[in-house]
Design an enzyme around this catalytic site. Sequence first.
Site, mmCIF file in Angstrom:
data_model
loop_
_atom_site.group_PDB
_atom_site.id
_atom_site.type_symbol
_atom_site.label_atom_id
_atom_site.label_comp_id
_atom_site.label_asym_id
_atom_site.label_seq_id
_atom_site.Cartn_x
_atom_site.Cartn_y
_atom_site.Cartn_z
ATOM 1 N N ARG A 41 23.004 42.013 31.253
ATOM 2 C CA ARG A 41 21.577 41.716 31.123
ATOM 3 C C ARG A 41 20.813 42.192 32.352
ATOM 4 O O ARG A 41 19.704 42.726 32.232
ATOM 5 C CB ARG A 41 21.360 40.221 30.918
ATOM 6 C CG ARG A 41 19.883 39.871 30.905
ATOM 7 C CD ARG A 41 19.593 38.452 30.543
ATOM 8 N NE ARG A 41 18.141 38.216 30.561
ATOM 9 C CZ ARG A 41 17.545 37.142 30.071
ATOM 10 N NH1 ARG A 41 18.268 36.179 29.536
ATOM 11 N NH2 ARG A 41 16.244 37.016 30.123
ATOM 12 N N ASN B 33 21.563 37.872 20.474
ATOM 13 C CA ASN B 33 20.417 38.768 20.590
ATOM 14 C C ASN B 33 20.851 40.217 20.706
ATOM 15 O O ASN B 33 21.971 40.494 21.135
ATOM 16 C CB ASN B 33 19.585 38.377 21.815
ATOM 17 C CG ASN B 33 18.660 37.209 21.528
ATOM 18 O OD1 ASN B 33 18.092 37.112 20.447
ATOM 19 N ND2 ASN B 33 18.504 36.313 22.488
ATOM 20 N N CYS C 84 16.203 31.768 15.399
ATOM 21 C CA CYS C 84 15.514 31.824 16.690
ATOM 22 C C CYS C 84 14.599 30.614 16.763
ATOM 23 O O CYS C 84 14.053 30.178 15.737
ATOM 24 C CB CYS C 84 14.704 33.110 16.802
ATOM 25 S SG CYS C 84 13.822 33.302 18.382
ATOM 26 N N ASP C 85 14.422 30.060 17.956
ATOM 27 C CA ASP C 85 13.575 28.876 18.083
ATOM 28 C C ASP C 85 12.121 29.203 18.396
ATOM 29 O O ASP C 85 11.263 28.320 18.358
ATOM 30 C CB ASP C 85 14.136 27.912 19.145
ATOM 31 C CG ASP C 85 14.316 28.558 20.501
ATOM 32 O OD1 ASP C 85 14.122 29.782 20.615
ATOM 33 O OD2 ASP C 85 14.669 27.850 21.453
ATOM 34 N N HIS D 201 11.255 38.053 17.485
ATOM 35 C CA HIS D 201 10.483 38.302 18.709
ATOM 36 C C HIS D 201 9.336 39.285 18.471
ATOM 37 O O HIS D 201 8.857 39.929 19.404
ATOM 38 C CB HIS D 201 11.393 38.797 19.842
ATOM 39 C CG HIS D 201 12.305 37.722 20.358
ATOM 40 N ND1 HIS D 201 13.189 37.938 21.398
ATOM 41 C CD2 HIS D 201 12.497 36.431 19.977
ATOM 42 C CE1 HIS D 201 13.863 36.821 21.637
ATOM 43 N NE2 HIS D 201 13.456 35.902 20.779
ATOM 44 N N TYR E 29 6.674 36.620 22.631
ATOM 45 C CA TYR E 29 7.248 37.882 23.094
ATOM 46 C C TYR E 29 6.308 39.062 22.891
ATOM 47 O O TYR E 29 6.522 40.130 23.474
ATOM 48 C CB TYR E 29 8.589 38.156 22.393
ATOM 49 C CG TYR E 29 9.714 37.342 22.984
ATOM 50 C CD1 TYR E 29 10.554 37.878 23.966
ATOM 51 C CD2 TYR E 29 9.944 36.035 22.573
ATOM 52 C CE1 TYR E 29 11.577 37.131 24.510
ATOM 53 C CE2 TYR E 29 10.965 35.274 23.124
ATOM 54 C CZ TYR E 29 11.775 35.825 24.093
ATOM 55 O OH TYR E 29 12.787 35.077 24.644
#
Length: 447
Positions: free
Chosen positions: A90, A144, A165-166, A195, A244
């Site tokens: 990441r 993800n 997804c929250d 997102h 997002y």
Amino acid sequence: MRLAVLGGGGFRVPLVYGALLRDTAKPRVEEIVLHDVSAERLEAVRHVLRSMAARHDDPPRVRVTTDLDTALRDADFVFSAIRVGGLAGRVADERVALELGVLGQETTGPGGIAYGLRTVPVAVRVAEQVAALAPEAWVINFTNPAGMITEAMRQVLGDRVIGICDSPIGLVRRAAAALGLDPARVSPGYVGLNHLGWLCGLTHQGEDALPRLLADDAALRQVEEARVLGADWVRALGAIPNEYLYYYYFTRESVAAVSGRTRGETLLRQQDDFYAAVRARPADALDSWERARRERDESYMAEARGVTAAGERDAADLEAGGYEGIALALMAALARGEPSTMILNVRNGGAVAGLPAEAVVEIPCAVGGGGVRPLATSPLPGRFLGLVQQVKAVEQTAIEAALTGSPRLAAAAFALHPLVDSVTVARDLLAGYRARIPELDTVFSRP
């Protein structure tokens, strides 16, 4: 029931176990099997879960394993929360992009493409193992970029894999609460991709309450997405975007706001500290985890709030829980036939006009014992649909690149993304990611 959690040594696994501890209806999960490639991380998480279980009379049993077949065999549900390349991957997702002057973010833009390219082949192999060892299991995908990974796994598992997804349910909950409405009694007109979606309507008792929210300054200030993106811009759009979308609408500000540590670098430090603390003091594992969790939650999207008038995250958001509650609600609906309407990542079919039938979209769905049924949505206006179509084309190009090992298609995926402003930069991104992330380079180095 038996639940297998892939990525079982991950930091957020105690959230899932906490949700299971609160679930008393039948049938319920009686055994949870944690799988991870790291035995050390599994042991740390097991210490946390052991402390949590000690507070309950009938907690689900916990087993840990580094063998995928052992984890999957006889599972009724599989939660997939894997991170190929770990947090070091990441960090590279973010830094390689930033060094080239474009957005560095885990799921949005080039970072999300890089994450997907290395994860798709692993996720598809997992899907194949699920099909062989637990063909009746439901797979709930947290991994993800959730839409891309769910779409890739669907090639093997079809409707048995669902992405969650929250972010959307959090937006709906905040919008309803701002108007004094019960979130359970509203019907959200939420449409898009993971997102990349918008709350375009909020029906309550037969009327759309969204225009009333958009016209109310005080109510809008209670919605974090409106604070982050600005009330004037939200009103101009006529909808409330997923948080997002800040990265698309305020790209220059997003890139400029990252100074010092990136989000990935912050989380890597926090989690290294957490796992080290558990190794040193196993008896204090739960306390160490709770401290690290608070720090993690408070830093979420901090770069966006830092350059806007959004301020700190609302305490109610931090306490409301997230994807673990959605996962449990989905599992309960499927296993116990408890009907529910949820925003999920599923096959489009004809629900969203203008997108391919096989595309995975994020929309409201009716869920019950018979499975998941996407609900029809209102057509997206052009100012939203064009962006959705372009990003979906990127996702599908990246999936094909990852499954065929084609560097040409991988570079095209970067170049087609609206947050990458040059084909030359796209090629440099692929080269940079291959140099920094071995797991990604391997995808394109196969004989």
